[in-house]
Design an enzyme around this catalytic site. Structure first.
Site, PDB file in Angstrom:
ATOM      1  N   ASP A   1      13.821  -4.946  45.044  1.00  0.00           N
ATOM      2  CA  ASP A   1      13.424  -5.655  46.268  1.00  0.00           C
ATOM      3  C   ASP A   1      14.180  -5.118  47.474  1.00  0.00           C
ATOM      4  O   ASP A   1      15.268  -5.576  47.785  1.00  0.00           O
ATOM      5  CB  ASP A   1      13.690  -7.143  46.073  1.00  0.00           C
ATOM      6  CG  ASP A   1      13.172  -8.008  47.190  1.00  0.00           C
ATOM      7  OD1 ASP A   1      12.356  -7.534  48.003  1.00  0.00           O
ATOM      8  OD2 ASP A   1      13.590  -9.177  47.268  1.00  0.00           O
TER       9      ASP A   1
ATOM     10  N   GLU B   1      13.619  -8.561  56.787  1.00  0.00           N
ATOM     11  CA  GLU B   1      12.614  -9.331  56.047  1.00  0.00           C
ATOM     12  C   GLU B   1      13.236 -10.518  55.329  1.00  0.00           C
ATOM     13  O   GLU B   1      12.614 -11.582  55.211  1.00  0.00           O
ATOM     14  CB  GLU B   1      11.896  -8.421  55.043  1.00  0.00           C
ATOM     15  CG  GLU B   1      10.690  -9.050  54.359  1.00  0.00           C
ATOM     16  CD  GLU B   1      11.033  -9.817  53.090  1.00  0.00           C
ATOM     17  OE1 GLU B   1      10.183 -10.592  52.607  1.00  0.00           O
ATOM     18  OE2 GLU B   1      12.170  -9.661  52.574  1.00  0.00           O
ATOM     19  N   GLU B   2      14.452 -10.353  54.845  1.00  0.00           N
ATOM     20  CA  GLU B   2      15.078 -11.388  54.024  1.00  0.00           C
ATOM     21  C   GLU B   2      15.532 -12.608  54.820  1.00  0.00           C
ATOM     22  O   GLU B   2      15.839 -13.647  54.240  1.00  0.00           O
ATOM     23  CB  GLU B   2      16.278 -10.803  53.259  1.00  0.00           C
ATOM     24  CG  GLU B   2      15.937  -9.694  52.269  1.00  0.00           C
ATOM     25  CD  GLU B   2      15.172 -10.184  51.052  1.00  0.00           C
ATOM     26  OE1 GLU B   2      14.895 -11.401  50.975  1.00  0.00           O
ATOM     27  OE2 GLU B   2      14.852  -9.359  50.173  1.00  0.00           O
TER      28      GLU B   2
END
Length: 419
Positions: free
Chosen positions: A140, A174-175
């Site tokens: 990820d 994004e996280e």
């Protein structure tokens, strides 16, 4: 260390240092356009490219080094590289690259280069049946980044696609809310199709749940713990408010595709000491929305919590508060994030793929559809079940198979656009 390997490390460090010095001289949000070579010199070293990404720590907010490495690698292969700066201190930027003469292309492949903490070093383990690669971001989502680049390179080298048909976009943040993808909307890109990369077990995703971040702030009145009736415990208010939240998902809208809406009480804090009646307490909740809108879900949470805190609406002894004067809002405050969104449906019409819905959120809703009929696909190597864990890993076979998967999706997207 071998002399050749040492020379490679020195060259990389030199490249990163030079790039960093150049970037810091640029004004905030400036764009650095690096002119590509006339002839492509594409890499097909999937394992090496993936290793280069994973070895660099890139926890959200600290993505500069991996961004510099990625930009330098793509430029060296003949891509034109554009950096979109989001901040100057720390230096943070998205990387957009295209192998041909066209910046705005038919198919855009995208993923993210930031990771969750903590950093876990890269490790390659050899086994008789299948080699395993571990490390933070190996799944990820640096697995997706590496597989996408190699897929594009393979198709270009085999002359199965035109260099002007495709580009790659790798974003930061994004996280923690998707600030990189949100900023990418200003790049003016209008692709016919976008292939997003996340760990999907090499299956096409038909859609994913929506998400909403909710905070519940309980407001109490401090007092000595020997005389608790003189105060109001924010911790007790919060416990009462959270009790019905645990099962609220059963009463919220459901769907055949995504199942139940779920609520995770992820963080709780409150009070200052054991002998003090807590004046303030806070809970952070993440809601995975299976049906309905964030506004509807928030209304249900608010109604449930307000009902639960009714016993605390009478004022404590010795103060001017009374049942008539206190409202639920006086003892508990509920707020939701601005970035909340409902369920997201995705295209999944490429033949030969297993299809699944997923429960996690992605950058897909942070990209604003920029042309009519724009198609969005979600695919990638690895499983979400190991993402964000201390055992994040995938197999070498998964990585290679996902390259083939990206190639098939890309070709299908181009054929679909042509028809």
């Amino acid at each position: 260390m071998h002399i050749q390997a040492l020379a490679s490390v020195v060259a990389l460090v030199s490249t990163l240092c030079s790039a960093r010095q150049f970037v810091e001289q640029r004004p905030l949000n400036a764009i650095d356009r690096s002119v590509s070579a006339n002839k492509l010199s594409l890499t097909h070293d999937l394992i090496g490219f993936h290793k280069g990404l994973v070895e660099i720590e890139s926890i959200t907010g600290n993505e500069q080094a991996v961004g510099e490495w990625l930009a330098a690698s793509l430029q060296s292969q003949g891509y034109t590289v554009q950096k979109q700066y989001l901040s100057k201190d720390p230096v943070r930027f998205n990387v957009l690259a295209w192998p041909g003469s066209q910046r705005d292309v038919k198919v855009l492949l995208s993923s993210h280069i930031d990771t969750v903490p903590p950093f876990i070093p890269y490790k390659f383990e050899k086994f008789a049946d299948n080699n395993t690669i571990s490390g933070r971001g190996s799944v990820d989502a640096k697995g997706s980044v590496a597989a996408q680049v190699i897929a594009v390179n393979n198709l270009l080298a085999a002359s199965k696609i035109n260099a002007d048909d495709v580009a790659v976009l790798y974003v930061i943040g994004e996280e923690t809310g998707g600030d990189g993808m949100k900023a990418a909307n200003s790049l003016g890109l209008r692709p016919h199709s976008i292939i997003f990369g996340e760990p999907t077990e090499r299956k096409l995703v038909s859609g994913h749940k929506g998400v909403m971040h909710v905070t519940i702030h309980a407001k109490g009145r401090a007092a000595h713990s020997g005389y608790p009736w003189l105060g109001r415990s924010a911790n007790e208010v919060l416990v009462a408010a959270l009790a019905p939240i645990r099962t609220l998902g059963d009463d919220l809208p459901q769907s055949d595709k995504y199942g139940k809406t779920t609520l995770n009480i992820g963080k709780i804090s409150g009070g200052v000491a054991g002998n003090v009646v807590a004046e303030s307490a806070l809970a952070e909740i993440v809601v995975r929305i299976a049906a309905g809108t964030p506004k509807e879900v928030l209304a249900s949470i608010t109604k449930t919590v307000h009902r639960a805190v009714r016993p605390f609406l009478s004022g404590p002894e010795g103060c001017d508060e009374s049942r008539e004067h206190l409202r639920p809002e006086d003892v508990v405050e509920i707020a939701a994030s601005d970035s909340a969104y409902g369920p997201v449906d995705l295209e999944h019409d490429v033949p030969g793929f297993d299809v699944i819905p997923v429960n996690y959120g992605t950058d897909v809703p942070n990209w604003k559809v920029s042309r009519e009929g724009q198609r969005r696909y979600l695919y990638g190597p690895g499983t979400i079940f190991v993402a964000h864990s201390d055992h994040e890993a995938l197999t070498e076979k998964e990585l290679f198979d996902s390259v083939e998967g990206y190639e098939r999706i890309l070709l299908f997207a181009l054929e679909n656009e042509a028809n």
